[in-house]
Design an enzyme around this catalytic site. Structure first.
Site, PDB file in Angstrom:
ATOM      1  N   ASP A 132      13.737   2.937  11.057  1.00  0.00           N
ATOM      2  CA  ASP A 132      13.048   1.970  11.903  1.00  0.00           C
ATOM      3  C   ASP A 132      11.992   2.719  12.707  1.00  0.00           C
ATOM      4  O   ASP A 132      12.315   3.465  13.636  1.00  0.00           O
ATOM      5  CB  ASP A 132      14.042   1.274  12.827  1.00  0.00           C
ATOM      6  CG  ASP A 132      13.404   0.158  13.643  1.00  0.00           C
ATOM      7  OD1 ASP A 132      12.163   0.085  13.697  1.00  0.00           O
ATOM      8  OD2 ASP A 132      14.155  -0.640  14.242  1.00  0.00           O
ATOM      9  N   THR A 192      -1.147  -7.360  -1.751  1.00  0.00           N
ATOM     10  CA  THR A 192       0.170  -6.813  -1.443  1.00  0.00           C
ATOM     11  C   THR A 192       1.095  -7.974  -1.066  1.00  0.00           C
ATOM     12  O   THR A 192       0.632  -9.090  -0.807  1.00  0.00           O
ATOM     13  CB  THR A 192       0.095  -5.852  -0.239  1.00  0.00           C
ATOM     14  OG1 THR A 192      -0.293  -6.604   0.928  1.00  0.00           O
ATOM     15  CG2 THR A 192      -0.902  -4.720  -0.486  1.00  0.00           C
ATOM     16  N   LYS A 197      -5.451  -1.088  14.956  1.00  0.00           N
ATOM     17  CA  LYS A 197      -6.101  -0.398  13.844  1.00  0.00           C
ATOM     18  C   LYS A 197      -7.338   0.378  14.296  1.00  0.00           C
ATOM     19  O   LYS A 197      -7.627   1.472  13.783  1.00  0.00           O
ATOM     20  CB  LYS A 197      -6.455  -1.401  12.743  1.00  0.00           C
ATOM     21  CG  LYS A 197      -5.231  -1.993  12.056  1.00  0.00           C
ATOM     22  CD  LYS A 197      -4.358  -0.911  11.435  1.00  0.00           C
ATOM     23  CE  LYS A 197      -3.152  -1.455  10.730  1.00  0.00           C
ATOM     24  NZ  LYS A 197      -2.337  -0.408  10.059  1.00  0.00           N
ATOM     25  N   TYR A 247      -3.749  -6.891  16.407  1.00  0.00           N
ATOM     26  CA  TYR A 247      -3.773  -6.114  15.169  1.00  0.00           C
ATOM     27  C   TYR A 247      -5.033  -5.262  15.085  1.00  0.00           C
ATOM     28  O   TYR A 247      -4.978  -4.061  14.804  1.00  0.00           O
ATOM     29  CB  TYR A 247      -3.689  -7.051  13.968  1.00  0.00           C
ATOM     30  CG  TYR A 247      -3.718  -6.328  12.630  1.00  0.00           C
ATOM     31  CD1 TYR A 247      -2.584  -5.677  12.151  1.00  0.00           C
ATOM     32  CD2 TYR A 247      -4.882  -6.275  11.867  1.00  0.00           C
ATOM     33  CE1 TYR A 247      -2.604  -5.002  10.933  1.00  0.00           C
ATOM     34  CE2 TYR A 247      -4.912  -5.603  10.659  1.00  0.00           C
ATOM     35  CZ  TYR A 247      -3.772  -4.971  10.189  1.00  0.00           C
ATOM     36  OH  TYR A 247      -3.805  -4.301   8.989  1.00  0.00           O
ATOM     37  N   ILE A 296       0.835  -1.201   0.000  1.00  0.00           N
ATOM     38  CA  ILE A 296       0.000   0.000   0.000  1.00  0.00           C
ATOM     39  C   ILE A 296       0.869   1.249   0.000  1.00  0.00           C
ATOM     40  O   ILE A 296       0.578   2.212  -0.718  1.00  0.00           O
ATOM     41  CB  ILE A 296      -0.947  -0.027   1.214  1.00  0.00           C
ATOM     42  CG1 ILE A 296      -2.018  -1.103   1.010  1.00  0.00           C
ATOM     43  CG2 ILE A 296      -1.589   1.337   1.451  1.00  0.00           C
ATOM     44  CD1 ILE A 296      -2.864  -1.383   2.243  1.00  0.00           C
ATOM     45  N   LEU A 331       2.420  -8.411   1.760  1.00  0.00           N
ATOM     46  CA  LEU A 331       2.033  -8.858   3.093  1.00  0.00           C
ATOM     47  C   LEU A 331       0.863  -9.827   3.020  1.00  0.00           C
ATOM     48  O   LEU A 331       0.829 -10.839   3.736  1.00  0.00           O
ATOM     49  CB  LEU A 331       1.684  -7.658   3.980  1.00  0.00           C
ATOM     50  CG  LEU A 331       1.238  -7.978   5.411  1.00  0.00           C
ATOM     51  CD1 LEU A 331       2.290  -8.814   6.142  1.00  0.00           C
ATOM     52  CD2 LEU A 331       0.942  -6.694   6.182  1.00  0.00           C
ATOM     53  N   ASN A 378       1.809   5.067   7.474  1.00  0.00           N
ATOM     54  CA  ASN A 378       1.417   3.804   6.854  1.00  0.00           C
ATOM     55  C   ASN A 378       2.191   2.601   7.390  1.00  0.00           C
ATOM     56  O   ASN A 378       1.727   1.477   7.282  1.00  0.00           O
ATOM     57  CB  ASN A 378       1.606   3.901   5.333  1.00  0.00           C
ATOM     58  CG  ASN A 378       1.430   2.573   4.642  1.00  0.00           C
ATOM     59  OD1 ASN A 378       0.325   2.035   4.572  1.00  0.00           O
ATOM     60  ND2 ASN A 378       2.526   2.017   4.136  1.00  0.00           N
TER      61      ASN A 378
END
Length: 265
Positions: A64, A191, A160, A156, A18, A193, A91
Site C-alpha cells: 500500500d 488502460t 502530476k 490530479y 502502464i 483506469l 508509477n
C-alpha cells in the site's frame, strides 16, 4: 538482445495498465523486477505469466503506497532478494472521477497528494542510498495533463505537475552521485483506469472515441509503448537527467475546439 540484463528494478503500481507495460518491458530485457500493488490477484497473475518467458524475472509484493512502512518494506525486500537497486520506477497512482473544484473536498485532495506525490518522494528517499551505489536512475511517471491542464481535475493535475517539478529538483541534487532522475508523461493510454473513467460518462464508447481523436496520430497509446519509453530512459538515455518525456501522440500540438464558455451564462 537484453538491454537491461541483470539490472534490478522496482516498479510501483506494476500489476495493471502502464505499470504492467513497464514491468513486462524490463523482464523482456533481462532485468530482475520487483513490482507492487495493493491487490494481489493481478500481480500474482502477471508474475506467473512473465517468469516462464524470461529472460529476466519478476517478483510481486503486495504493498500500500499510502503507508510509509509499506514503502520501506518494498525497498528492503528488493535489496534482500537481489542485493542492490539499479532503477526505481515510481508509477503507483490514481485519477479520480472528474469533479469541479467547488465540490472537491480538502481531504480528497490530501489523500490524492499522499498517493500520487508523497509516495514517489518516499520511495525515492528510501531507494536513493542504493541507487547512488550503482549510479542508477529514477523514472517518475507523471502525465501530459501535468503540463497542459485538464478540465475538472485540479487535484490530479496538481499532483502530476508537482511530480514533474520534483523530478527536476531531484535531478539537480542527485547529479553529484551520477544518479539520473527523469520523468515520463503519458497522454491518453488505453488502460483499465481509462476504461473505468469512461464508464462514468453517459456514453463510454463515445468517450473512448473522443479520447482516440485527441491525438494527432488518431489513436491512444499502448501499455507496451509505455514500457518501451521507460526502457529508453533507463537503458539508453545516459545523457538525460531532469527531462520530461511526453508520450502523447501529439495531443499537445495544434489548435482544436477548446471553448469552455459555449452555452455559459
Amino acid at each position: 538482445m537484453a538491454r537491461y540484463a541483470d539490472k534490478v528494478v522496482i516498479v510501483t503500481g506494476g500489476s495493471k495498465g502502464i505499470g504492467r507495460g513497464i514491468v513486462t518491458a524490463f523482464v523482456e530485457n533481462g532485468a530482475k523486477v520487483v513490482f507492487c500493488a495493493r491487490g494481489s490477484a493481478a500481480g500474482e497473475a502477471l508474475e506467473a505469466e512473465l517468469n516462464p518467458k524470461g529472460p529476466g524475472c519478476c517478483k510481486f509484493l503486495s504493498c500500500d503506497m499510502n503507508k510509509e512502512d509499506n514503502i520501506q518494506r518494498l525497498i528492503s525486500f528488493t535489496v534482500e532478494q537481489f542485493g542492490h537497486i539499479d532503477c526505481l520506477v515510481n508509477n503507483a497512482g490514481w485519477h479520480p472521477p472528474h469533479k469541479p473544484t467547488d465540490v472537491t473536498g480538502a481531504q480528497e485532495f490530501r489523500d490524492l497528494l499522499n498517493l500520487n506525490l508523497i509516495s514517489y518522494f518516499l520511495a525515492s528517499k528510501f531507494a536513493l542510498p542504493y541507487l547512488r551505489q550503482r549510479q542508477g536512475n529514477i523514472i517518475n511517471v507523471s502525465s501530459l495533463v501535468g503540463s497542459i491542464g485538464q478540465k475538472d481535475a485540479v487535484p490530479y493535475v496538481a499532483t502530476k505537475g508537482a511530480i514533474i517539478s520534483m523530478t527536476k529538483a531531484m535531478a539537480v541534487d542527485e547529479s553529484r552521485y551520477r544518479v539520473r532522475v527523469n520523468c515520463l508523461s503519458p497522454g491518453n493510454v488505453m488502460t483499465p483506469l481509462w476504461e473505468e473513467l469512461a464508464s462514468h460518462t453517459a456514453d463510454a464508447a463515445a468517450a473512448i472515441t473522443d479520447g482516440e481523436n485527441c491525438q494527432l496520430l488518431g489513436r491512444m497509446g499502448t501499455e507496451a509503448e509505455c514500457g518501451a519509453a521507460a526502457m529508453f530512459l533507463a537503458a539508453d538515455a545516459s545523457f538525460c537527467t531532469g527531462i520530461d518525456l511526453l508520450l502523447s501522440g501529439g495531443a499537445e500540438l495544434n489548435y482544436g475546439f477548446k471553448n469552455q464558455t459555449s452555452g455559459s451564462k
